[in-house]
Design a protein around this motif. Structure first.
Motif, PDB file in Angstrom:
ATOM      1  N   ALA A 155      49.259-141.444 -13.817  1.00  0.00           N
ATOM      2  CA  ALA A 155      50.564-142.078 -13.579  1.00  0.00           C
ATOM      3  C   ALA A 155      50.530-143.535 -14.053  1.00  0.00           C
ATOM      4  O   ALA A 155      51.492-144.024 -14.664  1.00  0.00           O
ATOM      5  CB  ALA A 155      50.934-141.993 -12.096  1.00  0.00           C
ATOM      6  N   ASP A 156      49.423-144.228 -13.801  1.00  0.00           N
ATOM      7  CA  ASP A 156      49.293-145.618 -14.274  1.00  0.00           C
ATOM      8  C   ASP A 156      49.305-145.679 -15.804  1.00  0.00           C
ATOM      9  O   ASP A 156      49.931-146.571 -16.393  1.00  0.00           O
ATOM     10  CB  ASP A 156      48.000-146.249 -13.746  1.00  0.00           C
ATOM     11  N   THR A 161      55.066-137.163  -9.282  1.00  0.00           N
ATOM     12  CA  THR A 161      53.658-136.842  -9.056  1.00  0.00           C
ATOM     13  C   THR A 161      53.500-135.860  -7.903  1.00  0.00           C
ATOM     14  O   THR A 161      54.301-135.851  -6.968  1.00  0.00           O
ATOM     15  CB  THR A 161      52.857-138.107  -8.702  1.00  0.00           C
ATOM     16  N   VAL A 203      52.844-145.336 -17.079  1.00  0.00           N
ATOM     17  CA  VAL A 203      53.608-146.579 -16.907  1.00  0.00           C
ATOM     18  C   VAL A 203      53.188-147.590 -17.974  1.00  0.00           C
ATOM     19  O   VAL A 203      54.033-148.223 -18.615  1.00  0.00           O
ATOM     20  CB  VAL A 203      53.416-147.149 -15.483  1.00  0.00           C
ATOM     21  N   PRO A 242      58.942-145.752 -14.582  1.00  0.00           N
ATOM     22  CA  PRO A 242      58.369-145.195 -13.344  1.00  0.00           C
ATOM     23  C   PRO A 242      59.276-144.160 -12.686  1.00  0.00           C
ATOM     24  O   PRO A 242      58.793-143.172 -12.142  1.00  0.00           O
ATOM     25  CB  PRO A 242      58.189-146.432 -12.449  1.00  0.00           C
ATOM     26  N   ILE A 273      58.830-140.526 -13.689  1.00  0.00           N
ATOM     27  CA  ILE A 273      57.533-139.891 -13.435  1.00  0.00           C
ATOM     28  C   ILE A 273      57.510-139.325 -12.027  1.00  0.00           C
ATOM     29  O   ILE A 273      57.763-140.033 -11.052  1.00  0.00           O
ATOM     30  CB  ILE A 273      56.379-140.915 -13.582  1.00  0.00           C
TER      31      ILE A 273
END
Lengths: 201, 237
Positions: free
Chosen positions: B217-218, B232, B221, B227, B230
């Motif tokens: 996820a980082d 999760t 970004v 963000p 996305i």
């Protein structure tokens, strides 16, 4: 009705009595969130109490740190079924925030709002009387970003989705307005001891 | 519409090994529709009334005539996954409720869609791949799937065939413990390459273990994905 062939591994009695129905004990600290971990710095950080769009009071990081601090220790319960015992938090209770602002809660409900645009609803009585805080320390250390740092709401007597991570404001609302998960079928109140996971539980 | 949160009894209709540690279970269809990526809760009851609940992602598309598919990985000491691996048989009644969850995609959401899965975290993404093929074949979709070894890849044949045969769907498979990519992890280069191929994703879904999801996820970004685009889902714990 029993599931054929399932005996399970019920935990010992002293654990079982601390576990709400349907929960299991974990030693980990799992991370549950809808998206990436937002990058929230304490520089420029503000926490705001609002009524509708109107700000009632707000604090910078340093101003928040100067308020009376409270510790809370105990068990937390996530709707995804894990529970974690003997967690230790420190922060500023909602009572102390309101007192510092010279305010009484103006309505009966709150929507907590996070920096990731997450929202969750809580009745005001569940935030008062020392039942909830803006937590900034976990086990004596700054809260990790994955666990909601620098500051998260802590309402430990409700399922943990109510304890909004990266909290930036509490918005007082006239009605009990559903938040992110509540709009998607999660229970409006979320008492783990009554197993209020979803609408209708 | 049926109440998705009411517990109801469903029956195991088929059991098929997917890998050495993962089995596919087919159940009666849910009462109502689900969205690809959602999960169900499963509840087992012991003779003394003790109950254990777990969440499992749905691998099948809504309306699949073969029924609802769950793919359950046997975990070390898994109280519920161990039951499914060793005890459960065709014809067994299992309590289930759902669908649940905001980790979901449907044809109307459009694309491009970037999926990133680690290990059995591919299961809800497999439902999205299947949904796209069935109801949104024009939507560009790319799946980056990280598994330890070739033998642990879930639905390998199906995913490879879809990648070969379906225009607009691509698979990037990364083996992290064997072969030429052993030791490699999903990194910024892989993400950038995927975005070059796919276009900037309108939706991105990341599912896997805790550390995997956080890292990916980082990276997304950092690579410029919004963000809010996305979603999760983490398992473990």
């Amino acid at each position: 009705m029993a599931t054929r062939g399932f005996t399970g591994r019920p935990p010992a009695a002293e654990i079982r009595e601390r576990l709400p129905p349907g929960q299991y004990l974990t030693d980990d600290f799992p991370v549950l969130q809808m998206g990436p971990t937002p990058r929230v710095s304490t520089e420029g950080w503000r926490f705001t109490l609002r009524q509708g769009a109107k700000p009632l009071a707000s604090w910078s990081w340093d101003e928040l740190q100067a308020l009376p601090r409270t510790r809370w220790g105990g068990d937390i319960h996530c709707v995804t079924k894990w529970s974690k015992f003997d967690t230790a938090w420190e922060g500023v209770t909602i009572d102390d925030l309101l007192a510092a602002a010279g305010l009484e809660a103006p309505t009966g409900f709150v929507l907590a709002e996070g920096h990731d645009d997450y929202t969750t609803n809580i009745p005001v009585p569940d935030l008062l009387g020392g039942k909830a805080m803006i937590a900034t320390l976990y086990e004596g250390q700054p809260i990790e970003p994955d666990h909601g740092g620098p500051a998260r709401l802590l309402v430990p007597h409700l399922y943990f989705w109510k304890s909004a991570k990266w909290v930036k404001s509490l918005r007082f609302t006239e009605r009990d307005e559903a938040g992110f998960w509540e709009l998607r079928g999660y229970h409006m109140y979320g008492d783990p001891w009554r197993e209020q996971r979803f609408t209708g539980d | 519409m049926a109440d998705p949160f009411r517990w109801r009894s469903t029956t195991i209709r088929a059991i098929t090994p997917a890998t050495a540690r993962v089995k596919s279970f087919r159940f009666d269809a849910l009462d109502g529709p689900h969205r690809a990526g959602q999960h169900v809760d499963v509840r087992l009851t012991a003779p003394d009334g003790y109950q254990a609940q777990r969440s499992y992602s749905i691998a099948s598309v809504p309306g699949d005539p073969a029924g609802l598919e769950l793919m359950i990985e046997r975990l070390a000491d898994g109280e519920v996954s161990g039951f499914f691996d060793e005890v459960a048989e065709i014809g067994d009644a299992i309590e289930m409720r759902g669908p649940v969850g905001a980790f979901a995609w449907e044809a109307a959401d459009g694309g491009p869609v970037l999926l990133v899965g680690g290990g059995s975290g591919v299961v809800p993404l497999l439902a999205m791949v299947r949904e796209r093929a069935l109801r949104a074949p024009d939507v560009p979709m790319l799946l980056i799937y990280s598994a330890r070894r070739a033998a642990e890849v879930i639905a390998r044949g199906e995913l490879s065939a879809r990648s070969r045969d379906e225009t607009g769907f691509d698979l990037t498979l990364l083996l992290t413990r064997e072969g030429p990519t052993a030791g490699r992890r999903i990194d910024r280069v892989m993400i950038d390459t995927a975005i070059e191929c796919l276009g900037m994703p309108r939706h991105s879904f990341v599912c896997g273990g805790n550390a995997f999801v956080g890292t990916v996820a980082d990276l997304l970004v950092d690579a410029g994905v919004r963000p809010s685009a996305i979603r999760t889902e983490r398992f473990g714990g």
